[in-house]
Design a protein around this motif. Structure first.
Motif, PDB file in Angstrom:
ATOM      1  N   ASN A   1      49.446  48.119  36.054  1.00 52.35           N
ATOM      2  CA  ASN A   1      50.828  47.953  35.584  1.00 52.35           C
ATOM      3  C   ASN A   1      51.426  46.636  36.043  1.00 52.35           C
ATOM      4  O   ASN A   1      52.107  45.957  35.283  1.00 52.35           O
ATOM      5  N   ASP A   2      51.172  46.283  37.285  1.00 55.44           N
ATOM      6  CA  ASP A   2      51.766  45.053  37.803  1.00 55.44           C
ATOM      7  C   ASP A   2      51.199  43.835  37.076  1.00 55.44           C
ATOM      8  O   ASP A   2      51.927  42.894  36.752  1.00 55.44           O
ATOM      9  N   LEU A   3      49.877  43.869  36.798  1.00 60.61           N
ATOM     10  CA  LEU A   3      49.267  42.733  36.094  1.00 60.61           C
ATOM     11  C   LEU A   3      49.865  42.574  34.697  1.00 60.61           C
ATOM     12  O   LEU A   3      50.017  41.467  34.195  1.00 60.61           O
TER      13      LEU A   3
ATOM     14  N   ALA B   1      43.758  32.368  38.181  1.00 60.86           N
ATOM     15  CA  ALA B   1      42.573  31.638  37.749  1.00 60.86           C
ATOM     16  C   ALA B   1      41.875  32.390  36.629  1.00 60.86           C
ATOM     17  O   ALA B   1      41.117  31.825  35.859  1.00 60.86           O
ATOM     18  N   VAL B   2      42.125  33.702  36.551  1.00 57.94           N
ATOM     19  CA  VAL B   2      41.458  34.519  35.524  1.00 57.94           C
ATOM     20  C   VAL B   2      42.502  35.420  34.872  1.00 57.94           C
ATOM     21  O   VAL B   2      43.578  35.659  35.439  1.00 57.94           O
ATOM     22  N   ASP B   3      42.175  35.939  33.664  1.00 64.49           N
ATOM     23  CA  ASP B   3      43.165  36.788  32.993  1.00 64.49           C
ATOM     24  C   ASP B   3      43.182  38.198  33.588  1.00 64.49           C
ATOM     25  O   ASP B   3      42.330  38.549  34.416  1.00 64.49           O
ATOM     26  N   ALA B   4      44.170  38.976  33.151  1.00 68.73           N
ATOM     27  CA  ALA B   4      44.399  40.287  33.764  1.00 68.73           C
ATOM     28  C   ALA B   4      43.167  41.187  33.660  1.00 68.73           C
ATOM     29  O   ALA B   4      42.806  41.875  34.622  1.00 68.73           O
TER      30      ALA B   4
ATOM     31  N   ALA C   1      40.573  40.103  36.109  1.00 64.88           N
ATOM     32  CA  ALA C   1      41.014  40.385  37.477  1.00 64.88           C
ATOM     33  C   ALA C   1      40.743  41.858  37.810  1.00 64.88           C
ATOM     34  O   ALA C   1      40.238  42.175  38.891  1.00 64.88           O
ATOM     35  N   GLN C   2      41.048  42.744  36.862  1.00 60.95           N
ATOM     36  CA  GLN C   2      40.814  44.180  37.124  1.00 60.95           C
ATOM     37  C   GLN C   2      39.332  44.466  37.323  1.00 60.95           C
ATOM     38  O   GLN C   2      38.955  45.226  38.198  1.00 60.95           O
ATOM     39  N   GLU C   3      38.497  43.808  36.489  1.00 63.17           N
ATOM     40  CA  GLU C   3      37.043  44.023  36.615  1.00 63.17           C
ATOM     41  C   GLU C   3      36.504  43.491  37.946  1.00 63.17           C
ATOM     42  O   GLU C   3      35.475  43.952  38.436  1.00 63.17           O
ATOM     43  N   ALA C   4      37.209  42.508  38.526  1.00 59.70           N
ATOM     44  CA  ALA C   4      36.716  41.879  39.763  1.00 59.70           C
ATOM     45  C   ALA C   4      36.928  42.758  40.988  1.00 59.70           C
ATOM     46  O   ALA C   4      36.450  42.446  42.070  1.00 59.70           O
TER      47      ALA C   4
END
Ligand code: NAD
Length: 286
Positions: free
Chosen positions: A46-48, A61-64, A67-70
């Motif tokens: 939700n925050d992303l 540096a990366v899209d939402a 970022a979640q996958e990371a």
């Protein structure tokens, strides 16, 4: 730096993990149960979704989606076996922290730097729980982590300049700078803030003013963006109580005695925003 461990997936750990992931790091996020981790994943999602619209968002540096996958959400400390850096954000209680650091020390390679995101516990004391005190320091992140660009950076008695440099590099990648302060209970921020919040709670406890009016004095008269009691709700009243208890015990000074109202509210489960009720009421955050 590539792989960063984050231990504790509460208010702060979730923010740290999110900020690290959007900065392009691979993150292992650890907590005690799948339920806590699922709730944290939902908050990060939700925050992303909304973070770009909010002022002060950290550079990404990366899209939402990436970022979640990371972020790997797990209860297995073994997943930290190849972590380059670990940020510890578990509950502000010495008995709990004292159990976690020896586990981290056993699991992580010797080179791994440990950063304690504690509100008040001295870093030298935390470092004494490990066999690597040169590689232990404090990073006192501010809340909400992805939107606060400055932290307190606290070397302990044995912390090496290399570990401080590594932490500064990691912080720079997150869009943050650190103000280096010496190790002392509560550092700079919470030595002052916790006393202020505790005294504000006493004003309510003694019926001098309502929570609304206590905060209004700070927002309207002093121009502070937030009053001390709304700040307490944002931080978490349990974290406030544990922090003031650390200060009380560390300095053996009665000026840090916790306000009985604060204790009662924590016992009653009124922990602030995270439980929708503290000094003020909040709608359920999804
Ligand atoms: N809340 C703030 O504004 C703030 C700001 C700066 C620093 N801090 C510090 O950050 C730390 C975390 O605070 P928070 O507000 O996120 O607390 P929180 O209560 O929201 O989260 C703490 C998390 O730690 C987890 N935990 C407890 N024991 C654990 C263990 N053995 N292994 C893994 N996870 C464990 C809990 O399940 C919980 O999810 C505290 O030391 C606090 O003082 C808080």
């Amino acid at each position: 730096m590539s792989r960063v461990g984050v231990v504790g997936a509460g208010v702060m750990g979730g923010g740290v993990a999110q900020n690290l992931a959007t900065a392009g790091h691979e993150v292992v996020l650890i907590d005690v149960s799948k339920e806590v981790l699922d709730r944290c994943a939902e908050r990060i999602r939700n925050d992303l979704r909304f973070s770009r619209l909010l002022p002060g968002a950290a550079p990404t540096a990366v899209d939402a989606a990436r970022a979640q996958e990371a972020i790997t959400f797990t209860t297995d400390y073994g997943a930290l076996a190849d972590a380059d850096f670990v940020v510890e954000n578990i509950t502000e209680r010495w008995d709990l922290k004292a159990r976690v650091y020896p586990v981290l020390d056993d699991v992580c390679p010797e080179r791994t730097v440990f950063a304690a995101n504690t509100s008040a516990i001295p870093i030298t004391r935390i470092a004494s729980l490990t066999r690597r005190p040169a590689n232990v320091l404090g990073i006192h992140f501010m809340n909400p982590v992805p939107r606060k660009p400055v932290v307190e950076l606290i070397p302990g008695h044995h912390t090496s300049p290399q570990a401080v440099g590594t932490a500064q590099e990691l912080l720079a990648s997150m869009g943050k700078t650190g103000i280096v302060v010496n190790d002392s209970p509560g550092f700079v921020s919470n030595r002052v803030l916790m006393l202020t919040i505790n005294e504000a709670a006493f004003l309510v406890h003694e019926n001098v003013a309502t929570p609304e009016d206590v905060d209004k004095v700070f927002t309207s008269c002093f121009g502070h963006p937030m009053g001390p009691l709304a700040t307490a709700d944002l931080i978490g009243l349990d974290t406030i109580l544990y922090s003031i208890e650390v200060l009380h015990e560390s300095f053996a000074d009665s000026k840090y005695r916790p306000c009985p109202l604060l204790k009662k509210m924590v016992d009653a489960g009124l922990h602030g925003r995270k439980t929708q009720q503290g000094f003020f009421s909040y709608a359920l955050e999804v």
